[in-house]
Design a protein around this motif. Sequence first.
Motif, short mmCIF file in Angstrom:
data_model
loop_
_atom_site.label_atom_id
_atom_site.label_comp_id
_atom_site.label_asym_id
_atom_site.label_seq_id
_atom_site.Cartn_x
_atom_site.Cartn_y
_atom_site.Cartn_z
N ASN A 137 0.74 -1.17 -0.01
CA ASN A 137 -0.14 0.04 -0.34
C ASN A 137 0.91 1.23 0.12
N ILE A 138 0.51 2.18 -0.70
CA ILE A 138 1.07 3.52 -0.73
C ILE A 138 0.73 4.56 0.20
N ALA A 139 1.22 4.74 1.32
CA ALA A 139 0.69 5.38 2.31
C ALA A 139 1.29 6.96 2.12
N SER A 140 1.69 7.45 3.12
CA SER A 140 2.29 8.89 3.11
C SER A 140 2.68 9.33 4.50
N ILE A 141 3.84 10.01 4.65
CA ILE A 141 4.41 10.51 5.98
C ILE A 141 3.08 11.20 6.50
N ALA A 142 2.03 11.66 5.74
CA ALA A 142 1.08 12.43 6.35
C ALA A 142 0.27 11.49 7.39
N GLY A 143 0.31 10.10 7.01
CA GLY A 143 -0.51 9.16 7.98
C GLY A 143 0.22 8.85 9.53
N LYS A 144 1.52 9.48 9.47
CA LYS A 144 2.27 9.49 10.44
C LYS A 144 2.53 10.64 11.57
N ASP A 145 2.70 11.77 10.71
CA ASP A 145 2.79 12.96 11.37
C ASP A 145 1.67 14.13 11.28
N GLY A 146 0.57 13.74 10.28
CA GLY A 146 -0.50 14.62 10.20
C GLY A 146 -0.33 15.16 8.93
N GLY A 147 0.89 15.59 8.35
CA GLY A 147 0.91 16.14 7.09
C GLY A 147 0.60 17.63 7.04
N THR A 148 0.39 18.33 5.98
CA THR A 148 0.07 19.79 5.99
C THR A 148 -1.02 19.93 4.90
N VAL A 149 -1.62 18.78 4.31
CA VAL A 149 -2.88 18.83 3.40
C VAL A 149 -4.01 19.12 4.34
N GLY A 150 -4.22 18.38 5.16
CA GLY A 150 -5.31 18.58 6.06
C GLY A 150 -5.93 17.21 6.42
N PRO A 151 -6.79 17.27 7.77
CA PRO A 151 -7.16 16.09 8.26
C PRO A 151 -7.72 15.09 7.46
N HIS A 152 -8.24 15.22 6.43
CA HIS A 152 -9.02 14.19 5.65
C HIS A 152 -7.91 13.57 4.92
N TYR A 153 -6.99 14.17 4.38
CA TYR A 153 -5.79 13.38 3.85
C TYR A 153 -5.12 12.71 4.84
N ALA A 154 -4.93 13.16 6.07
CA ALA A 154 -3.79 12.63 6.97
C ALA A 154 -4.69 11.39 7.53
N ALA A 155 -6.02 11.52 7.71
CA ALA A 155 -6.71 10.41 8.09
C ALA A 155 -6.87 9.28 7.32
N SER A 156 -6.87 9.49 5.73
CA SER A 156 -6.97 8.50 4.88
C SER A 156 -5.76 7.57 4.83
N LYS A 157 -4.49 8.19 5.01
CA LYS A 157 -3.18 7.56 5.03
C LYS A 157 -3.18 6.94 6.05
N GLY A 158 -3.38 7.70 7.21
CA GLY A 158 -3.22 6.83 8.59
C GLY A 158 -3.93 5.76 8.59
N GLY A 159 -5.29 5.65 8.07
CA GLY A 159 -6.08 4.57 8.23
C GLY A 159 -5.28 3.30 7.09
N LEU A 160 -4.80 3.99 6.16
CA LEU A 160 -4.09 2.95 5.13
C LEU A 160 -2.87 2.08 5.85
N ILE A 161 -2.45 2.98 6.82
CA ILE A 161 -1.22 2.08 7.42
C ILE A 161 -2.02 1.09 8.54
N ALA A 162 -3.04 1.56 9.06
CA ALA A 162 -3.61 0.68 9.93
C ALA A 162 -4.13 -0.58 9.24
N LEU A 163 -4.83 -0.25 8.21
CA LEU A 163 -5.25 -1.39 7.25
C LEU A 163 -4.40 -2.39 6.87
N THR A 164 -2.93 -1.91 6.56
CA THR A 164 -1.67 -2.71 6.06
C THR A 164 -1.45 -3.66 7.31
N PHE A 165 -1.71 -3.14 8.66
CA PHE A 165 -1.31 -3.82 9.77
C PHE A 165 -2.15 -5.09 9.88
N ASN A 166 -3.46 -4.57 10.00
CA ASN A 166 -4.72 -5.72 10.09
C ASN A 166 -4.44 -6.66 8.94
#
Length: 240
Positions: A137-166
């Motif tokens: 899965n191609i996540a993003s640094i925003a999924g770890k540190d919140g990024g600069t785009v916004g909460p919607h993008y950060a949440a999507s990539k943070g969720g993708l990281i959690a999905l990867t673990f699951n």
Amino acid sequence: MRLEGKVAVVTGSARGIGRAIAVELAKRGVKVVINYAHSYNEARKTAEFCRIHGAETLLVKADVTDRKQVRKMVEGTIERFDRIDILVNNAGILGKALEPMEVTDDDWDAVLGVNLKGAFIVTQEVLRYMKKGKIVNIASIAGKDGGTVGPHYAASKGGLIALTFNLARHLAPNILVNAVAPGPVDTELISPEIKERLRSLSLTGEIAKPEEIAHAVVFLLENDHITGEVIDVNGGRLMD
């Protein structure tokens, strides 16, 4: 995993990171399914670049948020190649750069729909046929540190990281699941002015090329003793 002769589905591979991944796989003898939602001409260029390296390709238009389209893409892949060994969930959108109180329901749904729900839909449909293989899965640094785009993008990539673990926990040992979390990448999504600013924030003094992300993906695909990992490719902006 020996990559030669394997079949890979790479979502969002018309340009940018997805194109670089498709081409790197083609160089290693992988048969590549090139997925796009809108950019047919760019996707055709990706296919041409892959064929330069002798790779068989299949070009498929499918919106990853639409299960019927995704199912048709997967079934078409099975009909053509009779197997799927590799899935790279790369399709994603940035959305508008917004402060928390500026994000509308439509903004949230659009970004989460492609970046997280879309990846899950594709994964589910591929798992109907993949009995042994690799998912990246191609996540993003925003999924770890919140990024600069916004909460919607950060949440999507943070969720993708959690999905990867699951998925890694549930699918091992036959299917290994990992993610790559890039920092800023030198694509057309970022203006020259912003690229210059981002370079100054990196310890390397540069932002990543799409090919550098692709190399990380190939590393994960070739290694058979890594699962549930997130590989950071961010020039030292985030250390953990």
